[in-house]
Design a protein around this motif. Structure first.
Motif, PDB file in Angstrom:
ATOM      1  N   ARG A   1       4.413  -7.025  -5.325  1.00 34.46           N
ATOM      2  CA  ARG A   1       3.379  -6.662  -6.365  1.00 34.46           C
ATOM      3  C   ARG A   1       2.049  -6.060  -5.756  1.00 34.46           C
ATOM      4  O   ARG A   1       1.620  -5.103  -6.229  1.00 34.46           O
ATOM      5  N   GLY A   2       1.829  -6.504  -4.806  1.00 32.52           N
ATOM      6  CA  GLY A   2       0.684  -5.992  -3.891  1.00 32.52           C
ATOM      7  C   GLY A   2       0.751  -4.645  -3.415  1.00 32.52           C
ATOM      8  O   GLY A   2      -0.085  -3.751  -4.084  1.00 32.52           O
ATOM      9  N   ALA A   3       2.031  -4.204  -3.072  1.00 39.36           N
ATOM     10  CA  ALA A   3       2.258  -2.912  -2.717  1.00 39.36           C
ATOM     11  C   ALA A   3       2.083  -2.070  -3.943  1.00 39.36           C
ATOM     12  O   ALA A   3       1.790  -0.838  -3.970  1.00 39.36           O
ATOM     13  N   ARG A   4       2.797  -2.582  -5.237  1.00 39.93           N
ATOM     14  CA  ARG A   4       2.836  -1.789  -6.184  1.00 39.93           C
ATOM     15  C   ARG A   4       1.315  -1.418  -6.721  1.00 39.93           C
ATOM     16  O   ARG A   4       1.182  -0.405  -7.243  1.00 39.93           O
ATOM     17  N   ALA A   5       0.517  -2.376  -6.466  1.00 42.91           N
ATOM     18  CA  ALA A   5      -0.718  -2.344  -6.803  1.00 42.91           C
ATOM     19  C   ALA A   5      -1.434  -1.021  -6.248  1.00 42.91           C
ATOM     20  O   ALA A   5      -2.361  -0.625  -6.643  1.00 42.91           O
ATOM     21  N   LEU A   6      -1.051  -1.266  -4.887  1.00 39.28           N
ATOM     22  CA  LEU A   6      -1.811  -0.356  -3.790  1.00 39.28           C
ATOM     23  C   LEU A   6      -1.189   1.283  -4.192  1.00 39.28           C
ATOM     24  O   LEU A   6      -2.000   2.267  -3.890  1.00 39.28           O
ATOM     25  N   MET A   7       0.017   1.307  -4.360  1.00 41.28           N
ATOM     26  CA  MET A   7       0.425   2.650  -4.975  1.00 41.28           C
ATOM     27  C   MET A   7      -0.227   3.184  -6.046  1.00 41.28           C
ATOM     28  O   MET A   7      -0.343   4.759  -6.333  1.00 41.28           O
ATOM     29  N   GLU A   8      -0.782   2.220  -7.138  1.00 43.34           N
ATOM     30  CA  GLU A   8      -1.250   2.600  -8.233  1.00 43.34           C
ATOM     31  C   GLU A   8      -2.735   2.985  -7.817  1.00 43.34           C
ATOM     32  O   GLU A   8      -3.223   3.931  -8.705  1.00 43.34           O
ATOM     33  N   MET A   9      -3.244   2.834  -6.506  1.00 42.13           N
ATOM     34  CA  MET A   9      -4.519   3.471  -6.188  1.00 42.13           C
ATOM     35  C   MET A   9      -4.568   4.758  -5.972  1.00 42.13           C
ATOM     36  O   MET A   9      -5.421   5.589  -5.570  1.00 42.13           O
ATOM     37  N   GLY A  10      -3.144   5.197  -5.496  1.00 41.33           N
ATOM     38  CA  GLY A  10      -3.103   6.694  -5.222  1.00 41.33           C
ATOM     39  C   GLY A  10      -1.976   7.021  -4.254  1.00 41.33           C
ATOM     40  O   GLY A  10      -1.210   7.969  -4.417  1.00 41.33           O
ATOM     41  N   PRO A  11      -1.676   6.532  -2.998  1.00 45.80           N
ATOM     42  CA  PRO A  11      -0.747   6.794  -2.057  1.00 45.80           C
ATOM     43  C   PRO A  11       0.626   6.664  -2.820  1.00 45.80           C
ATOM     44  O   PRO A  11       0.781   5.953  -3.613  1.00 45.80           O
ATOM     45  N   ARG A  12       1.385   7.544  -2.288  1.00 50.35           N
ATOM     46  CA  ARG A  12       2.992   7.474  -2.645  1.00 50.35           C
ATOM     47  C   ARG A  12       3.661   6.625  -1.995  1.00 50.35           C
ATOM     48  O   ARG A  12       4.951   6.317  -2.452  1.00 50.35           O
ATOM     49  N   ALA A  13       3.446   6.088  -0.868  1.00 49.27           N
ATOM     50  CA  ALA A  13       4.143   5.217  -0.247  1.00 49.27           C
ATOM     51  C   ALA A  13       3.157   4.125   0.644  1.00 49.27           C
ATOM     52  O   ALA A  13       2.036   4.548   1.035  1.00 49.27           O
ATOM     53  N   ILE A  14       3.640   2.913   0.671  1.00 49.84           N
ATOM     54  CA  ILE A  14       2.918   2.030   1.520  1.00 49.84           C
ATOM     55  C   ILE A  14       3.884   1.503   2.583  1.00 49.84           C
ATOM     56  O   ILE A  14       4.984   1.042   2.384  1.00 49.84           O
ATOM     57  N   VAL A  15       3.006   1.343   3.692  1.00 44.32           N
ATOM     58  CA  VAL A  15       3.988   0.776   4.890  1.00 44.32           C
ATOM     59  C   VAL A  15       3.103  -0.719   4.986  1.00 44.32           C
ATOM     60  O   VAL A  15       2.228  -0.674   5.699  1.00 44.32           O
ATOM     61  N   ALA A  16       4.022  -1.863   4.908  1.00 39.75           N
ATOM     62  CA  ALA A  16       3.355  -2.996   5.127  1.00 39.75           C
ATOM     63  C   ALA A  16       3.905  -3.270   6.652  1.00 39.75           C
ATOM     64  O   ALA A  16       4.932  -3.678   6.695  1.00 39.75           O
TER      65      ALA A  16
END
Lengths: 309, 309
Positions: free
Chosen positions: B186-201
């Protein structure tokens, strides 16, 4: 093919940020049995008290688990555990542990259980694990789980018990604690020198790692947006792992490919376990759902990509 | 194809249970540059003081890194960090942070850097990251790293900076902290909603997870028996990741397969980084060693097994 598991049969009271249950079926042997039942015939061995009734047996029987060796101790109470998880589901606090009939447990296996091909020693006192291992001397494949408590209070017995099994399941922190080795790779190698041919280091939300001979394999946990109750995840993992492996017959534990598929089925069962409270999700799981998630694991781990089916 | 990185250039003093170095080349932009240099042309932007000399430049030049935009601030001292790691290499304590010329850093990019195709904003104050992002308005691919400090003291700026890049690199604990979401998915999805097309945790010893669109991919860390110094692992990971992706040209960041290969090259570079102190290992790494370890990653993650080459 038959698989016998010896461990706790319990009632759990669990509170997480997503809800709570005041008294539900739990225990390591229960979670393991239900998970393993999708792959092979399972016999469960453990003690229960007068409070353990038809509804609890029914959950096991619905999955075809043989309960002939469940020992009913008249006048006793079933093992009870109460715990609470915070937002970080990796941290849990034990609020109550009432051993009940489990405190005096002396495993007595029927001839049918003694002659099982595969044995799982769930997390109980290591001297008891050794007694059971000695009774099941015909088992061609054996696995063992343990916990930090036994490392603290019964280290020598635990090391001996580990020396008598083929597969060891432990949290990675416990691998480090037992071997006094901060590096997990070195810790796992040290454990293999004690006897087991493979070590499964459980890593909670990060998945699990497999060490066997010179091979290494690691699998992430399935990405879930909702984890309701982590209780029983490790035992469900072990049940999926060993249940699958038992069904593949003699020699499967020497086959790296089979061990990796076992890791994957273990991860599948562990992931379903945590989706709801206690045994609720695994109790109504289907083999089709298991195989779908197995395919999902192939997709989420393939560097070169796997086309969606 | 060219890649520009803006971040810290530093001297590090590091002590681990396996040894120590009193003053060695470090800094996020340095570790990133060296790792990325195996895949594409790299330009590094950051400030240094009078204590930064030929020996330090040589490490970068040996890997072909362009240092034209390294800003020498006369009379100043290079950023200095001193830290100590315990047996658990996940825990580190900062003993000293002397910002030196880094405290007054105002990134000034040459025309050559401004016109780079790919931009990496290493962990610096988010308003500075935004200034650089605005200067490089032609970059077709951009990535950003940050840290808990900026979540604490500059949260709004950080959220805006994240909204202006394609790829976000963060520790999983920071994903949770920034989104106030205990569940990583859910955290990564929230970050994608801020703009980036991909999140690397980034998950340290457990590897890394990639979230892109509806896809999920996770890779364990390479199993190392000896980890000498974890400093720079995250930046080396980002350098391998973005360096590889930059070399694949336009559109690679929209290709799930390319992203997964980038994750793997990132993991390869991060794993080499920690094998010795500072830049020692990556400084003499070869492309052949990188590709061998990439193949190892295929073997240690393949559920169905990959034959040894």
């Amino acid at each position: 093919m038959s698989l016998v598991v010896v461990g706790s049969i319990a009632f759990d009271a669990v509170k997480t940020p997503f809800g709570e249950r005041e008294k539900m079926l739990g225990g390591s042997a229960v979670h393991f049995s239900l998970a393993a039942s999708f792959f092979t015939d399972v016999r469960v061995v453990g003690p229960v008290g007068d409070d353990f009734g038809d509804a609890e047996y029914q959950v096991l029987h619905d999955r075809g688990v043989n309960t002939d060796d469940v020992e009913h101790v008249a006048g006793g109470e079933t093992f009870f555990w109460k715990g609470v998880y915070g937002w970080d589901l990796n941290d849990r606090e034990t609020l109550a542990t009432e051993l009940g009939v489990f405190g005096e447990f002396e495993p007595k296996l029927s001839e049918a259980s003694k002659s099982a091909d595969t044995l799982f020693l769930a997390n109980i006192q290591p001297d008891l694990q050794r007694q059971v291992r000695a009774q099941c001397d015909g088992a061609k494949l054996s696995g063992l789980d343990s916990m930090n408590l036994w490392i603290d209070v019964a280290r020598d017995s635990l090391v001996q018990a580990i020396g008598e099994v083929d597969l060891l399941f432990m949290n990675d922190a416990e691998v480090r604690q037992l071997t006094e080795q901060p590096n997990l790779v070195r810790g796992a190698r040290a454990l293999m020198e004690m006897g087991p041919r493979a070590i499964v280091a459980k890593q909670g939300e990060y998945g699990a790692a497999l060490f066997s001979g010179d091979s290494f394999f690691a699998l992430p946990a399935f990405p879930l947006e909702d984890v309701f109750d982590p209780t029983g995840a490790g035992d469900s993992f072990a049940g999926g792992f060993l249940g699958y492996l038992a069904a593949q017959g003699a020699g499967a534990a020497e086959d790296e490919g089979e061990l990796r598929r076992a890791m994957t089925y273990g991860s599948v069962l562990g992931s379903f376990c945590v989706e709801e409270f206690g045994t609720e999700r695994v109790g109504r799981l289907t083999r089709e759902e298991i195989d779908e998630r197995f395919d999902e694991f192939r997709r989420i781990t393939a560097i070169e990509g796997v086309p969606a089916s």
